[in-house]
Motif scaffolding. Structure first.
Motif, PDB file in Angstrom:
ATOM      1  N   GLN A  37      31.144  50.524  32.192  1.00 27.41           N
ATOM      2  CA  GLN A  37      31.368  49.070  32.135  1.00 27.41           C
ATOM      3  C   GLN A  37      30.049  48.331  31.923  1.00 27.41           C
ATOM      4  O   GLN A  37      29.980  47.358  31.165  1.00 27.41           O
TER       5      GLN A  37
ATOM      6  N   VAL B 192      29.045  43.309  36.926  1.00 26.81           N
ATOM      7  CA  VAL B 192      29.887  44.504  36.821  1.00 26.81           C
ATOM      8  C   VAL B 192      30.213  45.037  38.216  1.00 26.81           C
ATOM      9  O   VAL B 192      31.352  45.381  38.530  1.00 26.81           O
TER      10      VAL B 192
ATOM     11  N   ARG C 299      32.757  43.124  40.252  1.00 25.28           N
ATOM     12  CA  ARG C 299      34.141  43.408  39.864  1.00 25.28           C
ATOM     13  C   ARG C 299      34.565  44.810  40.308  1.00 25.28           C
ATOM     14  O   ARG C 299      35.684  45.029  40.739  1.00 25.28           O
ATOM     15  N   ALA C 300      33.629  45.780  40.230  1.00 21.02           N
ATOM     16  CA  ALA C 300      33.995  47.177  40.519  1.00 21.02           C
ATOM     17  C   ALA C 300      34.095  47.457  42.015  1.00 21.02           C
ATOM     18  O   ALA C 300      34.984  48.167  42.462  1.00 21.02           O
TER      19      ALA C 300
END
Ligand code: PLP
Length: 457
Positions: free
Chosen positions: A401, A447, A450-451
């Motif tokens: 990602q 990133v 979100r992860a």
């Protein structure tokens, strides 16, 4: 057979003539055994001097296209033409990674403009004539002497020039050592997770890699079995988890090696850059009969220089040098001479001091930005930190990602072999410029949030 010669073609007439005969043999117009005209007839027919025809035949004869010139005339030799090779032209692959920001570990910050010390060293090299023959395959004697002083002062290894061998870097030194000292079937221990180039080197030599677990202090010495013939270890800053092998474990490792006769291969990775306390002296300081120490310029200046050093007992150095005398595989003179100038000038020490200041600031910034997203380890030294992520995270997916968002970063899983452990990211902060580091970390934070969410650990 029509022959045409062009006087203003820029190619001598006899070479034009020879090429037309070759082409005729290649495409089958002239077959084996075919008789060629005498040089006199050929010269008359083409209105050139006989020496031109003679020179063409001499050339073709020397290359093996024609035979049997004296007495019975000149014949086409038995040359079975080759099918022309079909050259595969590879389409140029666009360098996608060039467009990405990088947080991959392993490369120092390299300014686009060379500084004064770098230029001084190369000016010094340029005033010297190159050596008048092959160099010493162990390396320039003056450089070995200077480096013996350097590793004594900086890494605490009491050694003489005879203990030093100049290499093209860590990987080169390791491969040389494996080629010369390891027998087929040897079992070589490597930290798991660990340095993948070392794993590849061992496998490429047809030797067996034995995975040894690592904890917060580095290599688990208690996991070493007695049938190992060597251990590859990064004691100053375990790669990639960052542990520093404590004295008790170092002593245990040396005792184990003395008992089993195994060689300890010390990759002195990252030893120059410590931010908390002074670096521990190298493992090699404890016993140069048991340890082979590998140092490199890759982290201080640039991996592209391909220069490093190996410190070992004189017996091992002599064996390696004797092997190199046969293989011809040792570093070229200019880079060795430049390093010598840099050491004499104090430039290398200056680069390390400057790097330590720069990297300490960047490390602080990187840690402060990433702390909410996982547990940071290995931050006391080196050019990277490792961010451990919650156990259910797929670190390869997170790295993918990040890549899609424009940032390269290494997933910790890529470094693991058989020993399980938490997922994570190995994040290098040295390579980019300051603005690029800030931009890359901002993308990574996006990133990560979100992860894994913001865990505020
Ligand atoms: C653990 C480790 N050792 C050594 C090196 C340097 O290898 P070399 O000196 O061959 O460039 C690296 C480079 O990334 C590394 O990660």
């Amino acid at each position: 057979m029509p022959l045409t010669l062009t006087r203003d073609a820029g190619v001598p007439l006899h070479l034009q003539l020879a090429e037309q005969f070759r082409a005729a043999v290649r495409d089958g117009r002239l077959q084996a055994g075919h008789r060629l005209p005498s040089t006199r007839d050929l010269a008359l027919e083409l209105a050139v001097s006989r020496s031109v025809a003679q020179a063409a035949y001499d050339q073709l004869h020397a290359e093996g296209w024609i035979a049997g010139r004296t007495g019975s005339g000149t014949y086409v030799a038995d040359v079975v033409p080759l099918q022309p090779s079909v050259r595969q032209r590879r389409k140029p692959v666009p360098e996608e990674s060039e467009a990405l920001l990088t947080l991959r570990p392993g490369i120092p910050y390299i300014a686009t403009e060379p500084d004064a010390g770098w230029r001084r060293a190369w000016r010094e090299v340029s005033t010297q004539a190159p050596p008048r023959g092959y160099d010493n395959p162990a390396g320039l004697p003056a450089l070995r002497a200077e480096l013996a002083e350097h590793v004594g002062r900086v890494r605490g290894i009491a050694c003489e020039p005879e203990n030093l061998l100049i290499t093209n870097g860590t990987t080169h030194g390791l491969r040389l050592l494996l080629s010369v000292t390891q027998q087929p079937g040897a079992r070589i221990a490597i930290e798991d997770p660990g340095y993948l180039n070392a794993v590849r080197a061992v496998r490429d030599h047809g030797l067996e890699v034995v995975d040894i677990p690592v904890d917060a202090d580095g290599l688990k010495v208690s996991a070493l079995q007695d049938d190992l013939s060597a251990v590859y270890v990064t004691p100053s800053h375990q790669y990639p988890l960052g542990g520093r092998l404590p004295v008790a474990r170092r002593n245990e490792l040396i005792r184990w090696a003395r008992r089993t006769g195994a060689t300890l291969i010390e990759d002195d990775y990252d030893s120059e850059f410590r931010y908390d306390v002074a670096p521990l002296p190298a493992l090699a300081q404890l016993d140069l009969d048991q340890v082979v120490h590998l140092g490199t310029l890759s982290k201080m200046l640039s991996p592209a220089l391909r220069l490093g050093w190996l410190v070992a007992s004189p017996a091992v150095v002599d064996r390696l040098a004797a092997y190199r005398a046969q293989s011809g595989d040792w570093p070229g003179w200019p880079m060795q001479a430049a390093l010598l100038a840099m050491l004499r000038d104090g430039y290398l020490d200056q680069v390390v001091r400057r790097g330590r200041r720069l990297y300490a600031d960047r490390r602080n910034y990187t840690c402060s930005v990433l702390a909410p997203y996982g547990r940071i380890i290995g931050q006391d030294a080196g050019l990277h930190i490792t961010l451990l992520l919650p156990p259910t995270t797929n670190d390869r997916a997170v790295a993918a990602q990040a890549r899609a968002a424009g940032v390269q970063v290494a997933p910790l899983s890529d470094y693991r072999r058989s020993t399980p452990g938490p997922p994570g990211l190995v994040i290098g902060y040295a390579t980019p410029t300051d603005p690029d580091l800030h931009a890359a970390l901002a993308i990574l934070v996006d990133v990560l949030s979100r992860a894994v969410g913001n865990n505020r650990r």
